[in-house]
Scaffold this active site. Structure first.
Site, PDB file in Angstrom:
ATOM      1  N   HIS A 211       3.972   1.416   1.069  1.00 34.54           N
ATOM      2  CA  HIS A 211       3.525   0.457   2.082  1.00 34.54           C
ATOM      3  C   HIS A 211       3.379   1.142   3.438  1.00 34.54           C
ATOM      4  O   HIS A 211       2.392   0.932   4.160  1.00 34.54           O
ATOM      5  CB  HIS A 211       4.533  -0.694   2.159  1.00 34.54           C
ATOM      6  CG  HIS A 211       4.049  -1.868   2.937  1.00 34.54           C
ATOM      7  ND1 HIS A 211       4.794  -2.451   3.943  1.00 34.54           N
ATOM      8  CD2 HIS A 211       2.896  -2.581   2.881  1.00 34.54           C
ATOM      9  CE1 HIS A 211       4.120  -3.471   4.453  1.00 34.54           C
ATOM     10  NE2 HIS A 211       2.970  -3.567   3.826  1.00 34.54           N
ATOM     11  N   HIS A 215      -0.406   2.041   5.477  1.00 41.53           N
ATOM     12  CA  HIS A 215      -0.688   1.661   6.867  1.00 41.53           C
ATOM     13  C   HIS A 215      -0.847   2.886   7.767  1.00 41.53           C
ATOM     14  O   HIS A 215      -1.406   2.779   8.862  1.00 41.53           O
ATOM     15  CB  HIS A 215       0.416   0.738   7.396  1.00 41.53           C
ATOM     16  CG  HIS A 215       0.301  -0.671   6.892  1.00 41.53           C
ATOM     17  ND1 HIS A 215      -0.560  -1.587   7.461  1.00 41.53           N
ATOM     18  CD2 HIS A 215       0.901  -1.310   5.865  1.00 41.53           C
ATOM     19  CE1 HIS A 215      -0.469  -2.737   6.809  1.00 41.53           C
ATOM     20  NE2 HIS A 215       0.408  -2.597   5.840  1.00 41.53           N
ATOM     21  N   HIS A 240      -2.654  -5.422  -1.376  1.00 39.71           N
ATOM     22  CA  HIS A 240      -1.599  -6.432  -1.334  1.00 39.71           C
ATOM     23  C   HIS A 240      -1.715  -7.421  -2.495  1.00 39.71           C
ATOM     24  O   HIS A 240      -0.698  -7.900  -3.019  1.00 39.71           O
ATOM     25  CB  HIS A 240      -1.628  -7.168   0.009  1.00 39.71           C
ATOM     26  CG  HIS A 240      -1.146  -6.335   1.163  1.00 39.71           C
ATOM     27  ND1 HIS A 240      -1.994  -5.599   1.968  1.00 39.71           N
ATOM     28  CD2 HIS A 240       0.102  -6.105   1.645  1.00 39.71           C
ATOM     29  CE1 HIS A 240      -1.290  -4.966   2.888  1.00 39.71           C
ATOM     30  NE2 HIS A 240      -0.012  -5.253   2.715  1.00 39.71           N
ATOM     31  N   GLU A 350      -5.845  -9.670   8.622  1.00 37.94           N
ATOM     32  CA  GLU A 350      -4.860  -8.701   9.114  1.00 37.94           C
ATOM     33  C   GLU A 350      -4.908  -8.627  10.633  1.00 37.94           C
ATOM     34  O   GLU A 350      -3.915  -8.316  11.278  1.00 37.94           O
ATOM     35  CB  GLU A 350      -5.132  -7.310   8.544  1.00 37.94           C
ATOM     36  CG  GLU A 350      -4.019  -6.331   8.905  1.00 37.94           C
ATOM     37  CD  GLU A 350      -4.375  -4.867   8.715  1.00 37.94           C
ATOM     38  OE1 GLU A 350      -3.491  -4.021   8.889  1.00 37.94           O
ATOM     39  OE2 GLU A 350      -5.545  -4.578   8.418  1.00 37.94           O
ATOM     40  N   HIS A 365      -1.815 -12.588   9.771  1.00 34.78           N
ATOM     41  CA  HIS A 365      -0.908 -11.785   8.946  1.00 34.78           C
ATOM     42  C   HIS A 365       0.242 -11.201   9.764  1.00 34.78           C
ATOM     43  O   HIS A 365       1.417 -11.350   9.413  1.00 34.78           O
ATOM     44  CB  HIS A 365      -1.689 -10.661   8.265  1.00 34.78           C
ATOM     45  CG  HIS A 365      -0.820  -9.575   7.719  1.00 34.78           C
ATOM     46  ND1 HIS A 365      -0.617  -8.372   8.375  1.00 34.78           N
ATOM     47  CD2 HIS A 365      -0.077  -9.504   6.587  1.00 34.78           C
ATOM     48  CE1 HIS A 365       0.197  -7.618   7.671  1.00 34.78           C
ATOM     49  NE2 HIS A 365       0.544  -8.270   6.580  1.00 34.78           N
ATOM     50  N   HIS A 405       3.030 -13.059   1.602  1.00 33.00           N
ATOM     51  CA  HIS A 405       1.801 -12.436   1.120  1.00 33.00           C
ATOM     52  C   HIS A 405       1.175 -13.215  -0.033  1.00 33.00           C
ATOM     53  O   HIS A 405      -0.033 -13.088  -0.271  1.00 33.00           O
ATOM     54  CB  HIS A 405       2.047 -10.972   0.758  1.00 33.00           C
ATOM     55  CG  HIS A 405       1.833 -10.058   1.931  1.00 33.00           C
ATOM     56  ND1 HIS A 405       0.580  -9.596   2.283  1.00 33.00           N
ATOM     57  CD2 HIS A 405       2.690  -9.572   2.861  1.00 33.00           C
ATOM     58  CE1 HIS A 405       0.682  -8.847   3.371  1.00 33.00           C
ATOM     59  NE2 HIS A 405       1.951  -8.824   3.738  1.00 33.00           N
TER      60      HIS A 405
END
Length: 692
Positions: A211, A215, A240, A350, A365, A405
C-alpha cells in the site's frame, strides 16, 4: 565520483532520525558536509563532530556547498509531528518538496540538496519525498529504494521487540552471531475478537508495504510528471477493488461475512482496534479506537472536516454517475464514458491533483480516512495524534479500512454496472477454444486442482531503522500466510493461423461463509485476478504452462523485503536487479497470492479466458525495454502506457446477465473453468533462502 554519488544516495535512506553527519553503512561511511549544512543545534562544534563520526570510517563522501533553499513551507510540519499524505496541507507541502528535489539540475546538486534538507524537515516527510524523487529522476534509476519496514520498522513491528533488538545489537558485535528476534503472530487482540481472525491479512508487513509503495509510485500531489500517469485513476480503483475482493474472500475462509459498507457516517462503529505499534517520530503508540466509537466533526488547526460535507461530496459523485457526466472547473460537462469514465472517477474520488473539480466533488477518499483516524480525539483536546487509518503505511491494519474502501468500491461498482454489458465480439475469440485449465502443486505426489496454504516464518532486517542504536543487521522473524508453489496447465485449440492472445486467470469464490451459493453479480465483484500474460497460439493444439511465481499481480518476497546491498559490494548482475526495485517494489506480496482456504478445503472456480490480442494491444510511445513486468496488473509499467487496452478487471468489471459462472463461460469457447480446492494446514515452516 559516480560511486560516491551512488553511495550517498543509498546512505540517505539509512538511520532516518539521526543527524546527517553521523556514520552509516554499519559505521563504514559518513558524509563530509560543509559547515553551513549543520543546523543551529550543532553549529560551533562542527570540527568535533566531523572528527567523532568521520575519522574512523572507510569512506568519507564529500558534499559540495550549494545555494540554500527556502524551506519555510516544509517547516509547517514539525520535526516531531507525524506526516500524513491524507491531510491536504501535508500533501501540498510534500508536492512542493518533491518539486524542489526534481528541479535539482544534476545528480550532484540533488545529493547536496537532500543532505542539506534532511535535518531541517520532518523525517517522514523527507523520506517520502526523497523516495519519490529517487524513483522519478532519470539520473537515479540505479538506486534501489529500501523496504519502508526497514526504514521505519516501528510502524510495522511490536514495540517490545526493539528492546531485544537493541540489546542484541549492543552486546553481540558480530551481526552474524546475533539471535533472530521472534514477533508474536497475534499481538493486537485475543481470539475473543472475531475480527482477529483476519489479523494475518490486515497486519501482514508485505501487504502494508504494498500500500505504501503503490502510493509512492502514484503520489496524489506533486509536479505533473510525477502525478500524471497513464490510467492512474483507474489503477486507484482497480488496485483497491482487488484488495477488497481478496479480503472478503479471506473472510469467507474464516467463517465471517463480507465487510459491511461504511455508508452511514453517523452510525457508531462496532469494530474497535488497538494497534499496539509506535509512531517512529514521537515514540507514542498509535491511538486506539474503542468499540462503538462514533465519528464527529474534526476541528483541528489546519485539519477541519464536517461529516455533512463528506456526505455532500458522496451525493454529488452519485449524481454525476446517474447523469453520466462530471462538471469541471469551467462548468464544462465531461462524459463518464466506457473508455475514460472510470479513470476520471478514480482521480476525482481519491482527489488527486488530477481531479476535474475539487471544489464541487471534494476530497471524499482522503477525508474519510482523516475523519475515521481522528474519531478518538477530533478537536485535539487530549493532544492525541492520528490513528493508523491516517497513515498510508499502517491504514490496512485496521478493520475499518476495508469497510471504508468497500463503500468507495461500491461507488465505482455503481458506475460499472450502468455501463452496457460486453457483447459477443468483445468477449469471444473466433477460432480459439480453451479446452481445459488445471493447476498442480510443484511437488511429487500432489493432487491436481488442490492447492495448499500454511504459515511461514520469514526474517526481515530492521537494523538500518534503529536510529542511535547498534550497527549491523538485526533480524526480526514474523509469521505470514504462504502457499505451495504451483503451475498452470492450459490446453488451447487454435483453428486459425498464428496469432496472439491474452491469457486472463481469475479465482472465483463459489459460496459465502455459510456455504450459500453466490449469485453471478457477487461472483464477478469478488473475482480475484491471479495472472495475465500474452500468449502466442500456433495452429492446432497448444499447451500453455506457467508458474504461480510469474504472476502479473505479485512481486516475490525478495522484492518486498530486499535488503539494500552496499554499493561497494554490488556486481553488475545484482545492481541490474536492484535497479528494478524502485518500481518493481510496487506489487501485491507473492505470499498472499491465494486466499487462505480452509482445513477441509474451500471450493473455488478457476477461470481462464484467452482474449483476442488485437483488442488488447497497446502501442507504446516509449519503445525502450520494460524495466520490469512483475505486478503490472496493479502497478502498470514504468514510463510506459498500461499494457492492456481492455478495462482493468475485464471481463468481470461489467454487468453479466448469466445466472452463474458456468453458464457465462459455456457461451464462449475461449473461456473455461475448473473446480479447485484450497486446503489450509495450520503448520509453520521456516522460509528457505531461495524459493521458486
Amino acid at each position: 565520483m559516480e560511486n560516491n554519488e551512488l553511495k550517498a544516495l543509498e546512505l540517505l535512506f539509512q538511520r532516518p532520525l539521526e543527524p546527517v553527519f553521523t556514520s552509516r553503512d554499519n559505521g563504514k561511511a559518513a558524509f563530509d558536509v560543509p559547515d553551513t549544512f549543520y543546523t543551529d543545534r550543532f553549529s560551533g562544534v562542527e570540527v568535533e563532530l566531523q572528527s567523532r563520526f568521520g575519522d574512523d570510517v572507510d569512506v568519507r563522501i564529500p558534499i559540495r556547498d550549494i545555494a540554500k533553499p527556502n524551506l519555510d513551507f516544509a517547516k509547517q510540519i514539525g520535526l516531531k509531528e507525524n506526516f500524513y499524505i491524507f491531510i491536504d496541507k501535508h500533501k501540498r507541502i510534500a508536492g512542493q518538496l518533491i518539486k524542489l528535489f526534481l528541479d535539482a539540475k544534476d545528480r550532484s546538486t540533488f545529493i547536496s540538496l537532500a543532505v542539506y534538507v534532511k535535518d531541517r524537515v520532518n523525517p517522514m516527510l523527507f523520506q517520502y519525498c526523497y523516495s519519490i524523487a529517487v524513483a522519478h529522476r532519470k539520473d537515479t534509476s540505479m538506486v534501489p529504494i529500501p523496504p519502508v519496514a526497514e526504514i521505519f520498522p516501528a510502524n510495522f513491528i511490536e514495540p517490545s521487540l526493539f528492546k531485544d533488538a537493541r540489546t542484541e545489537g549492543s552486546l553481540i558485535k558480530n551481526s552474524g552471531d546475533r539471535m533472530t528476534i521472534d514477533m508474536s503472530q497475534n499481538f493486537t487482540a485475543s481470539d475473543r475478537e472475531e475480527e482477529q481472525r483476519l489479523a494475518y491479512f490486515r497486519e501482514d508487513i508485505g501487504v502494508n508495504m504494498h500500500h505504501w509503495h503503490w502510493h509512492l509510485v502514484y503520489p496524489g500531489e506533486g509536479p505533473d510528471e510525477v502525478v500524471r500517469k497513464d490510467r492512474r485513476g483507474e489503477l486507484f480503483y482497480y488496485m483497491h477493488h482487488q484488495i477488497i475482493a481478496r479480503y472478503n474472500v479471506d473472510r469467507f475462509c474464516n467463517g465471517l461475512s463480507r465487510a459491511r459498507l461504511l455508508n452511514n457516517l453517523r452510525e457508531a462503529i462496532p469494530e474497535g482496534y488497538f494497534p499496539k505499534i509506535l509512531s517512529s517520530l514521537n515514540n507514542r503508540t498509535f491511538p486506539a479506537r474503542i468499540a462503538g466509537q462514533s465519528l464527529r466533526n474534526v476541528e483541528r488547526v489546519d485539519n477541519t472536516i464536517e461529516i455533512t460535507e463528506v456526505e455532500r461530496w458522496a451525493d454529488r459523485i452519485h449524481q454525476a454517475i446517474d447523469q453520466g457526466y462530471v462538471v469541471d472547473r469551467n462548468n464544462k460537462q465531461i462524459p463518464l464514458d466506457e473508455v475514460r469514465g472510470i479513470d476520471i472517477l478514480g482521480d476525482l474520488i481519491e482527489a488527486s491533483a488530477l481531479t476535474v473539480n475539487r471544489q464541487l466533488y471534494g476530497n471524499l477518499h482522503n477525508m474519510g480516512h482523516n475523519l475515521i483516524s481522528l474519531a478518538h480525539d477530533p478537536d485535539a483536546r487530549f493532544r492525541e495524534d492520528i490513528s493508523v487509518m491516517g497513515d498510508v503505511t499502517t491504514a490496512m491494519r485496521d478493520p475499518i479500512f476495508y469497510r471504508w474502501h468497500s463503500f468507495i468500491d461500491q461507488i465505482f461498482t455503481k458506475f460499472k454496472d450502468l455501463l452496457p454489458a460486453y457483447d459477443n465480439n468483445q468477449l469471444g475469440f473466433n477460432g480459439v477454444s480453451v479446452d481445459s485449465i488445471a493447476v498442480q502443486i510443484r511437488a511429487k505426489g500432489t493432487t491436481p486442482n488442490t492447492l495448499a496454504t500454511y504459515w511461514q516464518n520469514s526474517d526481515i532486517d530492521i537494523g538500518a531503522g534503529l536510529d542511535f542504536g547498534p550497527n549491523g543487521a538485526i533480524y526480526a522473524r514474523y509469521t505470514h500466510l504462504q502457499y505451495a508453489p504451483f503451475s498452470y496447465d492450459i490446453r488451447v485449440t487454435n483453428s486459425g493461423g498464428n496469432r496472439k492472445g491474452t491469457c486472463r486467470i481469475f479465482i472465483c469464490p463459489k459460496a459465502d461463509e455459510r456455504g450459500a451459493p453466490l449469485r453471478m453479480n457477487e461472483i464477478k465483484n469478488m473475482a480475484i485476478e491471479l495472472d495475465k500474460f500474452t500468449v502466442t497460439l500456433n495452429p492446432g493444439e497448444n499447451t500453455i504452462r506457467r508458474r504461480s511465481s510469474e504472476s502479473s499481480v505479485t512481486i516475490p518476497f525478495e522484492r518486498s523485503f530486499r535488503r539494500t546491498i552496499p554499493s561497494d559490494q554490488q556486481t553488475a548482475e545484482n545492481q541490474a536487479a536492484l535497479s528494478e526495485f524502485r518500481f518493481c517494489g510496487c506489487g501485491w506480496p507473492d505470499h498472499m497470492l491465494l486466499p487462505k482456504g480452509t482445513p477441509s478445503g474451500m471450493e473455488f472456480d478457476l477461470y481462464c479466458m484467452i482474449s483476442d490480442y488485437t483488442g488488447d494491444e497497446v502501442i507504446q510511445t516509449n519503445d525502450g525495454p520494460s524495466i520490469c513486468g512483475d505486478a503490472e496488473s496493479f502497478c502498470g509499467l514504468k514510463d510506459k502506457l498500461y499494457p492492456d487496452k481492455r478495462s482493468m478487471g475485464f471481463p468481470f468489471d461489467r454487468p453479466i446477465s448469466s445466472g452463474n459462472l458456468g453458464e457465462f463461460t459455456n457461451q464462449y469457447p475461449n473461456m473455461a473453468i475448473t473446480p479447485i480446492k484450497i486446503v489450509f494446514s495450520n503448520k509453520h515452516i521456516n522460509r528457505q533462502k531461495n524459493r521458486d
